[in-house]
Motif scaffolding. Structure first.
Motif, PDB file in Angstrom:
ATOM      1  N   ILE A  77      60.999  60.014  22.323  1.00 44.43           N
ATOM      2  CA  ILE A  77      59.685  59.477  21.949  1.00 44.43           C
ATOM      3  C   ILE A  77      58.730  60.616  21.600  1.00 44.43           C
ATOM      4  O   ILE A  77      58.005  60.546  20.602  1.00 44.43           O
ATOM      5  CB  ILE A  77      59.116  58.592  23.072  1.00 44.43           C
ATOM      6  N   GLN A  78      58.745  61.680  22.408  1.00 49.67           N
ATOM      7  CA  GLN A  78      57.887  62.831  22.097  1.00 49.67           C
ATOM      8  C   GLN A  78      58.212  63.388  20.717  1.00 49.67           C
ATOM      9  O   GLN A  78      57.311  63.708  19.935  1.00 49.67           O
ATOM     10  CB  GLN A  78      58.063  63.926  23.145  1.00 49.67           C
ATOM     11  N   GLN A  79      59.498  63.505  20.418  1.00 48.97           N
ATOM     12  CA  GLN A  79      59.906  64.035  19.109  1.00 48.97           C
ATOM     13  C   GLN A  79      59.454  63.104  17.993  1.00 48.97           C
ATOM     14  O   GLN A  79      58.969  63.555  16.958  1.00 48.97           O
ATOM     15  CB  GLN A  79      61.425  64.223  19.060  1.00 48.97           C
ATOM     16  N   ALA A  80      59.593  61.802  18.194  1.00 50.47           N
ATOM     17  CA  ALA A  80      59.165  60.843  17.169  1.00 50.47           C
ATOM     18  C   ALA A  80      57.661  60.928  16.943  1.00 50.47           C
ATOM     19  O   ALA A  80      57.199  60.859  15.802  1.00 50.47           O
ATOM     20  CB  ALA A  80      59.572  59.428  17.584  1.00 50.47           C
ATOM     21  N   LEU A  81      56.900  61.086  18.024  1.00 49.63           N
ATOM     22  CA  LEU A  81      55.446  61.235  17.878  1.00 49.63           C
ATOM     23  C   LEU A  81      55.119  62.473  17.050  1.00 49.63           C
ATOM     24  O   LEU A  81      54.271  62.435  16.157  1.00 49.63           O
ATOM     25  CB  LEU A  81      54.767  61.330  19.249  1.00 49.63           C
ATOM     26  N   GLU A  82      55.824  63.558  17.324  1.00 47.73           N
ATOM     27  CA  GLU A  82      55.569  64.789  16.572  1.00 47.73           C
ATOM     28  C   GLU A  82      55.955  64.625  15.096  1.00 47.73           C
ATOM     29  O   GLU A  82      55.253  65.094  14.210  1.00 47.73           O
ATOM     30  CB  GLU A  82      56.325  65.957  17.197  1.00 47.73           C
ATOM     31  N   TRP A  83      57.071  63.960  14.821  1.00 48.11           N
ATOM     32  CA  TRP A  83      57.478  63.733  13.433  1.00 48.11           C
ATOM     33  C   TRP A  83      56.466  62.883  12.678  1.00 48.11           C
ATOM     34  O   TRP A  83      56.340  62.993  11.465  1.00 48.11           O
ATOM     35  CB  TRP A  83      58.845  63.083  13.371  1.00 48.11           C
ATOM     36  N   GLY A  84      55.744  62.030  13.398  1.00 52.20           N
ATOM     37  CA  GLY A  84      54.750  61.179  12.765  1.00 52.20           C
ATOM     38  C   GLY A  84      53.424  61.878  12.498  1.00 52.20           C
ATOM     39  O   GLY A  84      52.535  61.318  11.861  1.00 52.20           O
ATOM     40  N   LYS A  85      53.314  63.115  12.967  1.00 54.09           N
ATOM     41  CA  LYS A  85      52.073  63.884  12.812  1.00 54.09           C
ATOM     42  C   LYS A  85      51.653  63.939  11.348  1.00 54.09           C
ATOM     43  O   LYS A  85      52.459  64.235  10.474  1.00 54.09           O
ATOM     44  CB  LYS A  85      52.294  65.294  13.360  1.00 54.09           C
ATOM     45  N   GLY A  86      50.419  63.609  11.087  1.00 49.13           N
ATOM     46  CA  GLY A  86      49.894  63.657   9.732  1.00 49.13           C
ATOM     47  C   GLY A  86      50.185  62.402   8.923  1.00 49.13           C
ATOM     48  O   GLY A  86      49.652  62.241   7.835  1.00 49.13           O
ATOM     49  N   VAL A  87      51.024  61.526   9.450  1.00 49.07           N
ATOM     50  CA  VAL A  87      51.364  60.298   8.745  1.00 49.07           C
ATOM     51  C   VAL A  87      50.692  59.097   9.405  1.00 49.07           C
ATOM     52  O   VAL A  87      50.240  58.180   8.729  1.00 49.07           O
ATOM     53  CB  VAL A  87      52.897  60.086   8.725  1.00 49.07           C
ATOM     54  N   ILE A  88      50.626  59.131  10.726  1.00 48.86           N
ATOM     55  CA  ILE A  88      50.033  58.029  11.486  1.00 48.86           C
ATOM     56  C   ILE A  88      49.208  58.625  12.621  1.00 48.86           C
ATOM     57  O   ILE A  88      49.563  59.663  13.180  1.00 48.86           O
ATOM     58  CB  ILE A  88      51.141  57.068  11.998  1.00 48.86           C
ATOM     59  N   ASP A  89      48.111  57.989  12.930  1.00 53.01           N
ATOM     60  CA  ASP A  89      47.219  58.453  13.989  1.00 53.01           C
ATOM     61  C   ASP A  89      47.981  58.512  15.316  1.00 53.01           C
ATOM     62  O   ASP A  89      48.682  57.551  15.669  1.00 53.01           O
ATOM     63  CB  ASP A  89      46.038  57.482  14.099  1.00 53.01           C
ATOM     64  N   PRO A  90      47.887  59.620  16.063  1.00 51.70           N
ATOM     65  CA  PRO A  90      48.645  59.739  17.306  1.00 51.70           C
ATOM     66  C   PRO A  90      48.292  58.675  18.346  1.00 51.70           C
ATOM     67  O   PRO A  90      49.152  58.275  19.135  1.00 51.70           O
ATOM     68  CB  PRO A  90      48.331  61.144  17.818  1.00 51.70           C
ATOM     69  N   GLU A  91      47.048  58.195  18.344  1.00 51.16           N
ATOM     70  CA  GLU A  91      46.687  57.118  19.276  1.00 51.16           C
ATOM     71  C   GLU A  91      47.436  55.833  18.922  1.00 51.16           C
ATOM     72  O   GLU A  91      47.911  55.118  19.807  1.00 51.16           O
ATOM     73  CB  GLU A  91      45.176  56.884  19.275  1.00 51.16           C
ATOM     74  N   LEU A  92      47.557  55.545  17.636  1.00 49.14           N
ATOM     75  CA  LEU A  92      48.299  54.362  17.206  1.00 49.14           C
ATOM     76  C   LEU A  92      49.791  54.550  17.461  1.00 49.14           C
ATOM     77  O   LEU A  92      50.468  53.623  17.895  1.00 49.14           O
ATOM     78  CB  LEU A  92      48.038  54.061  15.731  1.00 49.14           C
ATOM     79  N   GLU A  93      50.305  55.748  17.214  1.00 45.32           N
ATOM     80  CA  GLU A  93      51.716  56.031  17.524  1.00 45.32           C
ATOM     81  C   GLU A  93      52.023  55.692  18.976  1.00 45.32           C
ATOM     82  O   GLU A  93      53.009  55.007  19.272  1.00 45.32           O
ATOM     83  CB  GLU A  93      52.036  57.517  17.316  1.00 45.32           C
ATOM     84  N   LEU A  94      51.196  56.188  19.875  1.00 43.12           N
ATOM     85  CA  LEU A  94      51.424  55.961  21.297  1.00 43.12           C
ATOM     86  C   LEU A  94      51.274  54.477  21.650  1.00 43.12           C
ATOM     87  O   LEU A  94      52.050  53.944  22.437  1.00 43.12           O
ATOM     88  CB  LEU A  94      50.469  56.815  22.137  1.00 43.12           C
ATOM     89  N   ARG A  95      50.323  53.828  21.040  1.00 46.71           N
ATOM     90  CA  ARG A  95      50.149  52.376  21.283  1.00 46.71           C
ATOM     91  C   ARG A  95      51.394  51.608  20.843  1.00 46.71           C
ATOM     92  O   ARG A  95      51.835  50.696  21.526  1.00 46.71           O
ATOM     93  CB  ARG A  95      48.912  51.893  20.532  1.00 46.71           C
ATOM     94  N   ILE A  96      51.977  51.991  19.719  1.00 50.47           N
ATOM     95  CA  ILE A  96      53.201  51.347  19.250  1.00 50.47           C
ATOM     96  C   ILE A  96      54.316  51.554  20.262  1.00 50.47           C
ATOM     97  O   ILE A  96      55.046  50.631  20.602  1.00 50.47           O
ATOM     98  CB  ILE A  96      53.587  51.863  17.852  1.00 50.47           C
ATOM     99  N   VAL A  97      54.451  52.759  20.761  1.00 44.50           N
ATOM    100  CA  VAL A  97      55.497  53.066  21.747  1.00 44.50           C
ATOM    101  C   VAL A  97      55.275  52.269  23.023  1.00 44.50           C
ATOM    102  O   VAL A  97      56.219  51.700  23.583  1.00 44.50           O
ATOM    103  CB  VAL A  97      55.523  54.583  22.061  1.00 44.50           C
ATOM    104  N   MET A  98      54.055  52.232  23.475  1.00 40.51           N
ATOM    105  CA  MET A  98      53.762  51.533  24.737  1.00 40.51           C
ATOM    106  C   MET A  98      53.950  50.042  24.593  1.00 40.51           C
ATOM    107  O   MET A  98      54.356  49.373  25.509  1.00 40.51           O
ATOM    108  CB  MET A  98      52.362  51.845  25.224  1.00 40.51           C
TER     109      MET A  98
END
Length: 98
Positions: A77-98
């Protein structure tokens, strides 16, 4: 990771647990509550059912002890969040994961 990527706030875990427990036994259970345009094409449970058989061999190869699979998932999950950097807001990324 989300904070490292610039997230200013984190999801309210108590609210997530409260919502999930209130949804038990209803059609709302297991349905992500995400902003319009960010909903998945199917339920997470259905993705799990279809993808887990293909993922399990890799999980077993990378982590022999099932009691440690949660650690492997967290790192993925951490790696996926990092790969999403610049493409999707990190707060939204984490909300999707949660």
């Amino acid at each position: 990771m989300a904070q490292h990527l610039g997230a200013k706030s984190l999801p309210d875990v108590q609210e997530i647990f409260k919502c999930a427990s209130n949804a038990l036994g209803t059609d709302a259970y297991g349905r992500p509550r995400l902003p319009s345009g960010h909903e998945p094409g199917d339920l997470p449970l259905n993705y799990l059912k279809s993808l887990w058989p293909a993922l399990l061999p890799a999980v077993r190869m990378l982590c022999e002890e099932p009691k440690n699979w949660h650690i492997l998932c967290g790192l993925a999950i951490q790696q996926a969040l990092e790969w999403g950097k610049g493409v999707i807001d990190p707060e939204l990324e984490l909300r999707i994961v949660m």
